[in-house]
Design an enzyme around this catalytic site. Structure first.
Site, PDB file in Angstrom:
ATOM      1  CD  GLU A 163      48.604  56.086  27.708  1.00  0.00           C
ATOM      2  OE1 GLU A 163      47.991  55.133  27.169  1.00  0.00           O
ATOM      3  OE2 GLU A 163      48.030  56.981  28.348  1.00  0.00           O
ATOM      4  CE  LYS A 197      45.446  59.203  27.560  1.00  0.00           C
ATOM      5  NZ  LYS A 197      45.637  58.125  28.561  1.00  0.00           N
ATOM      6  CB  CYS A 253      45.756  56.083  24.999  1.00  0.00           C
ATOM      7  SG  CYS A 253      44.864  54.550  25.381  1.00  0.00           S
ATOM      8  CB  SER A 292      44.236  50.259  25.193  1.00  0.00           C
ATOM      9  OG  SER A 292      42.872  49.965  25.135  1.00  0.00           O
ATOM     10  CE  LYS A 296      39.628  48.907  25.667  1.00  0.00           C
ATOM     11  NZ  LYS A 296      40.406  49.310  26.858  1.00  0.00           N
ATOM     12  N   GLY A 349      45.554  26.748  48.101  1.00  0.00           N
ATOM     13  CA  GLY A 349      44.805  25.737  48.832  1.00  0.00           C
ATOM     14  C   GLY A 349      43.954  24.955  47.853  1.00  0.00           C
ATOM     15  CB  SER A 371      38.759  22.764  48.037  1.00  0.00           C
ATOM     16  OG  SER A 371      38.241  23.066  46.748  1.00  0.00           O
ATOM     17  CG  ASN A 386      32.454  32.454  58.236  1.00  0.00           C
ATOM     18  OD1 ASN A 386      32.388  32.046  57.073  1.00  0.00           O
ATOM     19  ND2 ASN A 386      31.694  33.425  58.688  1.00  0.00           N
ATOM     20  CD  GLU A 423      33.464  31.669  45.628  1.00  0.00           C
ATOM     21  OE1 GLU A 423      32.818  30.614  45.521  1.00  0.00           O
ATOM     22  OE2 GLU A 423      34.654  31.700  46.003  1.00  0.00           O
TER      23      GLU A 423
END
Lengths: 586, 586
Positions: free
Chosen positions: B44, B126, B162, B189, B195, B331, B333, B408, B437
């Site tokens: 597609e 479609k 599809c 898809s 799936k 980064g 940690s 922060n 998180e």
């Protein structure tokens, strides 16, 4: 002809705040009753707020909306308004829709109900579902397939919701077929520049198509990126305007109408577009003749600059309040963008709730620092200065940056500083970016783009200048101090991230840039069409290339007031990894 | 029965790269021709890439797509493939659709064409347009209203795109009504967890409904937030699987089919759902009998962990490459999230293109610093250490922060440091946040959320652990060094932003948290239903409150690989200023 006093409550509403919104409906129904109204209307989805977006797919929220509606019907009767029909928008679900792959989960409906005698007497759902611009209603709702007609004091009132009037066919011709004496449409129609003219012409045209007086009740206020500008309109069957409400103001339009009596043998069955007429009789007898109030009046329209400026103020005020904040924090560079944002903020939440911070680096000019302080003096906002040189030196010592990395670092240090103050003191941070610089990527991600809300993110730089001048002029006309220092308006724009830098080092003149951007971004014109409109080919190519490659930055940009249906964000969604460039196709 | 050798090209494609995508089509057509194919298919919208989103509304892009299609037809013939029918998806516009308010501007179509003899012989659009989850096709396209049937060597091949297979009605029953010998559907898809099972059952069911062999050609690769997992399938009219392609791999599935001969007097006119049969005869004569290749085979399925991990690798690889980057910056940690992201990155772009930086503060433990270094040793990625204490001291000296603001700040200093290195050295920054998180807002905006791509943003923390263990085990099975240090997996998760901090200070155990989040976020269950599923009421209320109030942070989060149809971002759009809380409704 029977008379009817119609009350259109042009009010704000908060998404998800079922209790608070219901309280508003009671408050304004009381007000309408005191003014002797016979039929009371509230905007589209007033009970849930609009737009609810994916909350529509959460069945516990649909249940909560339905319960709140029933409770509201009882509450209105308990308060003594049981004899007054009240039209209330809410979120419902279809009981008939068979589950089907591809249909919104739970078959939600953008619905409205007629509350009367302590009961929900009639419900219906929006027939035409908009799914363009800022709307995604095919994602959320299944359409309604009835033409609801409620008889009030011997007048047949056909009901519709917003898009039902915007698209051809459907409830407008159906109202004529069903012989309605009044077409009442409840709406939550977002503000766009100059949309008021379009809307007026639309309602006039539809009234003539429906062949009856047509009342268009609009929402006002702000919700996330959307602003609702009010501007409710009542038009006679000949297209003549009967009443028009103010822009951007909460209030109740009360209008006395002489309307045709309902037929003795009304049309039933299926009419236009397969809509089935659903009739409910609340009261057959016309009212005894009474003295009508003087015509509702025609509120004056704002001029274009005042209108845009007011939209920005209303949007910001709603965003701050609805997110539970009281104060805002702005980095003040002395430049025009942050100065305009500060002026808007002072108008939106009061200077006593606006905190400005100047964060000079070694490249900041003395006049910039002075202009920031002067802005604070003129507006009365809280002002402090925190130089970023110690933080800058710490990074440069560790990393030894140069060029763009060094420029962006300064902007990010300021973003981090603003967020630290926000966390420490509880203000919401406003981002100062305008649409021109965001479109071409002339901003620093996580730097000047930091903020929960970007008040002028949909405003081109040339409009920024115009609004600043308008705001100062308007203050002068009212004998107040113009908020924005003249120097912030007249000096050449600069990011001041390296010595002697000005915007025109990297960008075309804003006058030219904005006209190209409007054609490319707002009107979806291609390169060839823009060049044909009279712009230099090389300049067009360079501008379009900047826009095409800046898409990612815009994705990261916080929401702000949308003043055009073709801004960034939700109504302009381009793939991030898009290799197509207007400037390179062969 | 006539024979036909079908070539299904399960390939990747880049949005907007018309020239590159056309080159791919030529390359894979050559490959299919060399393998003796008689009918060649591509996914597609392969020519434009998928999804094009708002590019569909730009008429110069539609024009460019149409031109590229015509040029491709000529090019294929020039290369000697004029006698081979090639099915290619592209972006078109409807010539018939009357302009109408509410219809996508320019009436674009999600289309496919049959290229043959140097010409575009047939085009179609479609029919079923998906407008849920990650799809917005009512926003972009007008539906097709034909059943295209192309006769190839005496076999009638019905074509579909599809969603035509996913929704009931339309082209599947129409293919049966039209007497098709083969139903060929081209798809893009997107991957979802598990799936592949759904898809297999769907194709088996649709083949039986169509009453003919059904070929389902899938896209593979990644585009922005979407991953395409391949898994093309060919099923006989009885529902038996004939061939199945590998997951997540580019390649060509060649399958020899015995198919019923086309009728002498085929059905014409309008069949199911108002679809008009549009027939084109390319070649009437069946092929002389030939020796079929051995059955195409059934590629082995990955187990669930390998499948998710592979989706994350494929998505990241595509994003980096399609955005024109070569290297990534992370980064490190010492914790599990950044370790898993680094492992994924090494698999996606090679350890030689992965740059890790440890940015310890005074609260960073020795074992964390050691774990980060150990990860670098095991994987071979580039590693450096830049302590953030000097920057931290500079801010604290100027602002005197405490509590959350101080926590922060450390995270934002790291974000700024990563972006400085990114600007200086040209790497793309990866954000390490996981879905748990992010859902509850346990992250720092402009801090650990910094990055152009969040590889594990749709992966719950418990799955992060499972994938880390799976990756190490799989390395062990292949005699390689497990990439992730055992300590990163076994130690209690901590943000290390204050002394002795662990995640469970603020959050429920991840085992419980993730099960509640799955019910609330992925399945849209309400509080009552979640409590009824056996969770503590107070804990559920606390968790839902965290999710409800964290919406804003998620809005700011960069895109990443979507492994569920109900993740964050585009397919879960909640209003920001939403006052409705599962936990407070009365």
């Amino acid at each position: 002809m029977p008379q009817l006093r119609l009350a259109l409550n042009q009010i704000d509403s908060t998404v998800g705040d079922l209790a608070g919104n219901a309280e508003s409906v009671v408050h304004w129904t009381r007000h309408a009753a005191e003014r002797g109204a016979h039929l009371v209307a509230f905007p589209e989805m007033v009970l849930t707020g609009y737009p609810v977006e994916d909350l529509a797919l959460r069945s516990s929220f649909v249940d909560a909306s339905r319960s709140a509606l029933r409770a509201l019907a009882v509450r209105l009767a308990d308060e003594g308004f049981g004899g007054l029909p009240v039209v209330v928008g809410y979120l419902d679900r279809s009981e008939e829709a068979q589950p089907r792959f591809g249909q919104p989960a739970g078959a939600p409906r953008n619905a409205a109900a007629v509350l009367y005698g302590g009961e929900v007497r009639l419900t219906f759902a929006k027939h035409h579902l908009p799914n363009y611009g800022v709307f995604d209603e095919f994602r959320y709702f299944v359409p309604g397939d009835t033409l609801p007609v409620v008889r009030v004091h011997g007048v047949d009132v056909a009901l519709a919701i917003c898009e039902d009037l915007w698209q051809d066919g459907g409830r407008v011709p159906a109202a004529r077929s069903a012989g309605a004496g009044l077409l009442l449409s409840v709406n939550a129609s977002p503000y766009e520049r100059e949309k008021d003219d379009t809307r007026l012409e639309l309602v006039r045209k539809r009234a003539q198509e429906a062949g009856c007086t047509t009342a268009y009740l609009a929402m006002t206020g702000g919700q996330d990126e959307l602003v609702f500008d009010g501007d409710s309109i009542v038009v006679g069957p000949d297209g003549e305007v009967v009443a028009r409400a103010p822009q951007f103001a909460e209030g109740c339009v009360v209008v006395d109408l002489d309307l045709p009596a309902a037929a003795d043998d009304p049309v039933t069955g299926v009419v236009d577009d397969g809509l089935r007429v659903e009739r409910v009789v609340l009261s057959e007898q016309p009212l005894a003749p009474y003295e009508a109030e003087p015509p509702g009046g025609y509120a004056e329209r704002m001029d274009d600059d005042e209108e845009v400026y007011t939209a920005l103020v209303v949007g910001l005020r709603a965003y701050v309040a609805k997110n539970g904040f009281r104060s805002v924090l702005i980095g003040l560079s002395g430049g025009i963008d942050s100065a305009l944002v500060a002026a808007i903020a002072c108008d939106a939440v009061g200077a006593e709730n606006v905190y400005g911070v100047s964060m000079p680096s070694k490249y900041s000019s003395e006049h910039s620092k002075g202009d920031a302080a002067e802005l604070a003096r003129r507006t009365g906002l809280h002002f402090r200065t925190v130089p970023i040189e110690p933080m800058f030196d710490a990074y440069m010592g560790a990393l030894g940056l140069s060029g763009l990395a060094e420029e962006n670092l300064q902007s990010r240090l300021r973003g981090t500083l603003l967020m630290a103050l926000s966390n420490q003191e509880g203000h919401i941070v406003l981002a100062p970016g305008n649409k021109s610089e965001l479109a071409v990527g002339y901003s620093t991600l996580y730097g000047d783009s930091v903020g929960a809300y970007g008040p002028i993110k949909d405003v081109y730089k040339t409009t920024v200048f115009r609004l600043a001048r308008w705001r100062n002029r308007s203050a002068g006309e009212r004998g107040q101090t113009p908020p924005i220092p003249e120097a912030s308006i007249t000096k050449p724009p600069s990011a001041e991230l390296r010595p002697g830098q000005v915007d025109t080092d990297s960008l075309p003149d804003y006058e030219v840039l904005d006209r190209i951007l409007e054609l490319y971004v707002d009107r979806d014109q291609g390169k060839d069409a823009i060049v044909a409109a009279g712009f230099d080919e090389e300049l067009v190519a360079r501008t379009l290339r900047m826009v095409d490659t800046a898409e990612y930055k815009r994705r990261q940009y916080p929401p702000g007031t949308k003043i055009s249906a073709k801004g960034f964000g939700k109504d302009r969604r381009l793939p991030i990894t898009n290799r197509w460039r207007e400037t390179t196709r062969g």
